[in-house]
Design an enzyme around this catalytic site. Structure first.
Site, short mmCIF file in Angstrom:
data_model
loop_
_atom_site.label_atom_id
_atom_site.label_comp_id
_atom_site.label_asym_id
_atom_site.label_seq_id
_atom_site.Cartn_x
_atom_site.Cartn_y
_atom_site.Cartn_z
N HIS A 295 1.00 -1.38 0.40
CA HIS A 295 -0.31 0.06 0.01
C HIS A 295 1.21 1.33 -0.17
O HIS A 295 1.27 1.31 1.04
CB HIS A 295 -0.44 -0.61 1.51
CG HIS A 295 -1.69 1.44 1.65
ND1 HIS A 295 -2.60 1.06 1.97
CD2 HIS A 295 -2.01 2.34 0.44
CE1 HIS A 295 -3.79 2.75 1.90
NE2 HIS A 295 -3.09 3.32 0.67
N HIS B 247 1.23 5.08 -2.21
CA HIS B 247 0.68 6.22 -3.34
C HIS B 247 1.95 7.29 -3.67
O HIS B 247 2.66 7.52 -2.83
CB HIS B 247 -0.42 7.27 -2.36
CG HIS B 247 -1.42 6.45 -2.05
ND1 HIS B 247 -2.52 5.75 -2.57
CD2 HIS B 247 -1.70 6.16 -0.69
CE1 HIS B 247 -3.61 4.59 -2.41
NE2 HIS B 247 -3.01 5.17 -0.82
N ALA C 142 -4.51 8.75 -3.53
CA ALA C 142 -5.60 8.61 -3.02
C ALA C 142 -6.58 9.31 -2.91
O ALA C 142 -7.95 10.26 -3.26
CB ALA C 142 -5.61 7.84 -2.08
N SER C 143 -6.08 10.75 -2.03
CA SER C 143 -6.33 11.74 -2.17
C SER C 143 -7.68 12.78 -2.89
O SER C 143 -8.40 13.54 -2.89
CB SER C 143 -6.74 11.93 -0.59
OG SER C 143 -5.25 13.23 -0.58
N HIS D 158 -10.68 1.66 -0.53
CA HIS D 158 -9.90 3.43 -0.97
C HIS D 158 -10.68 3.66 -1.47
O HIS D 158 -10.75 4.23 -2.53
CB HIS D 158 -8.60 3.13 -1.31
CG HIS D 158 -7.84 3.98 -0.77
ND1 HIS D 158 -7.49 5.00 0.03
CD2 HIS D 158 -6.29 3.66 0.24
CE1 HIS D 158 -6.93 6.34 0.75
NE2 HIS D 158 -5.85 4.80 0.75
N TYR E 215 -11.74 7.58 5.79
CA TYR E 215 -11.17 7.03 5.95
C TYR E 215 -11.27 5.63 6.42
O TYR E 215 -12.04 4.61 5.79
CB TYR E 215 -9.56 6.68 5.29
CG TYR E 215 -9.01 7.79 4.54
CD1 TYR E 215 -8.81 8.45 3.45
CD2 TYR E 215 -7.29 7.31 4.42
CE1 TYR E 215 -8.47 8.91 2.27
CE2 TYR E 215 -6.79 8.01 3.36
CZ TYR E 215 -7.34 8.88 2.06
OH TYR E 215 -6.41 9.62 1.28
N HIS F 221 -5.41 0.29 6.15
CA HIS F 221 -5.78 1.36 7.52
C HIS F 221 -6.09 0.22 8.67
O HIS F 221 -6.48 0.63 9.36
CB HIS F 221 -7.02 2.29 7.11
CG HIS F 221 -5.75 3.02 6.05
ND1 HIS F 221 -7.39 3.07 4.64
CD2 HIS F 221 -5.46 3.87 5.48
CE1 HIS F 221 -7.07 3.71 4.21
NE2 HIS F 221 -5.72 3.88 4.54
N GLU G 255 1.53 3.12 3.59
CA GLU G 255 1.43 3.69 3.23
C GLU G 255 2.05 5.14 3.28
O GLU G 255 1.64 6.39 3.59
CB GLU G 255 -0.37 4.38 3.53
CG GLU G 255 -1.07 5.48 2.97
CD GLU G 255 -2.58 5.29 3.06
OE1 GLU G 255 -3.67 5.77 2.22
OE2 GLU G 255 -3.16 4.74 4.46
#
Length: 341
Positions: free
Chosen positions: A6, A8, A71-72, A177, A193, A222, A283
């Site tokens: 995981h 990003h 992701a955001s 996600h 999240y 998470h 992450e």
């Protein structure tokens, strides 16, 4: 090997983020010209990765990260399908650049061009492109494209079935996600999240999705949100709903990662959830980037928590670090075997 499932690209080159800014500006003012992507140079991509994710991977002793767009920033709440597709393809192509420049350190997972209540046709097409043409090993699936308002159908609804059929056919898992929250009541990183992780688990508990798709696999990140902490609640609810035991109902298809940022949390996760259902992840350079004053180490240096665990045997630690991820991501396993790993 130590595999982080995981990650990003939260440090993407400026030309990439400038393209997104131009997209959003044109949505606000359609008289502006269609934005044109200026591809970052290989040196710019190298600089963005080498001084950030790759640096930390090496420092922390991790061999490979499954890497996906930020992701955001997926922005699925925007209803324009053409914008969503262009942004997803641009973001996925950038991830592909990273995997080509650093093939021993990164494998790709894709962003899908989701929109609120929109068709999944573009999502299926982009998933196929990323897996079959770009060599990606997974995908991120947003269960709430509305951005924190939960206006769409649950993941057990037939709306999602075309995407599940493609995931099963391609034999790739989806990481659940969400993207940024548009709801002021739900902070993106601290609430949205974790809310989504918990809500999706309950959706799947209430339904019978895996009877229809027995080889479909989801990774709930998470640490599963509130799920491990309230495992007794979920077992009890399943019992009242006359569902099978959770190990039979869900745990052949659902997996949890270790993006939990303190030792007691990791200890709880590994005590409650079967080791076979836990995948190592950090992450890193993501939700929590600071140093924990109680330990002097980065919160997201999750390898330290697994290493320090007194609950796990050496074999169980290696299953979390490598074996489970290779099993859940068979295309990654095949890729690694082709390289002699």
């Amino acid at each position: 090997m130590i595999i982080d499932c995981h990650g990003h690209f939260t440090t993407a080159p400026a030309t990439h983020t400038a393209f997104r800014s131009a997209q959003l500006a044109r949505l606000a003012d359609p008289t502006l010209p269609e934005p044109a992507l200026v591809d970052p140079s290989d040196d710019a991509v190298r600089d963005a990765v080498e001084n950030n994710q790759l640096k930390l991977l090496r420092e922390r002793g991790t061999d490979l990260m499954i890497f996906s767009p930020q992701a955001s920033s997926m922005g699925h709440h925007i209803p324009d399908p053409a914008v969503a597709l262009a942004w997803a393809r641009t973001s996925n192509d950038l991830i592909h650049r990273v995997t080509r420049l650093f093939p021993d350190s990164f494998a790709g997972a894709c962003q899908l061009p989701q929109t609120p209540g929109g068709s999944l046709d573009n999502c299926v097409a982009e998933l196929r492109r990323c897996v079959t043409e770009l060599g990606f090993v997974g995908a991120n699936l947003n269960p709430d494209p509305s951005g924190g308002f939960w206006l769409g159908p649950p993941l057990t609804d037939e709306h999602w079935f075309p995407l599940y059929e493609a995931l099963v056919e391609l034999d790739v898992p989806a990481m659940i996600h969400v993207s940024a929250s548009c709801n002021p009541n739900a902070h993106t990183l601290g609430a949205h999240y974790l809310n989504a992780d918990t809500a999706v688990f309950m959706q799947l508990l209430q339904g019978d999705l895996f009877a229809r798709f027995p080889t479909l696999r989801f990774v709930i990140p998470h640490g599963g949100g509130a799920v491990p902490y309230h495992w007794g609640r979920f077992r009890g609810l399943a019992q009242e709903m006359k569902k099978p035991l959770l190990k039979d109902h869900l745990l052949k298809n659902i997996f949890f990662d270790t993006c939990v940022y303190h030792q007691p949390g990791i200890d709880l996760l590994t005590k409650v959830i079967p080791v076979d259902n836990i995948l190592f992840a950090s992450e890193m350079i993501g939700a929590v980037r600071g140093i924990d004053p109680e330990t002097g180490h980065y919160y997201d240096d999750t390898k330290r928590y697994i290493d320090a665990s007194k609950l796990l045997s050496a074999e169980e630690k290696q299953a979390i670090f490598e074996g489970n991820t290779r099993r859940v991501f068979p295309r990654l396993d095949k890729l690694l075997k082709s390289k002699g790993h």
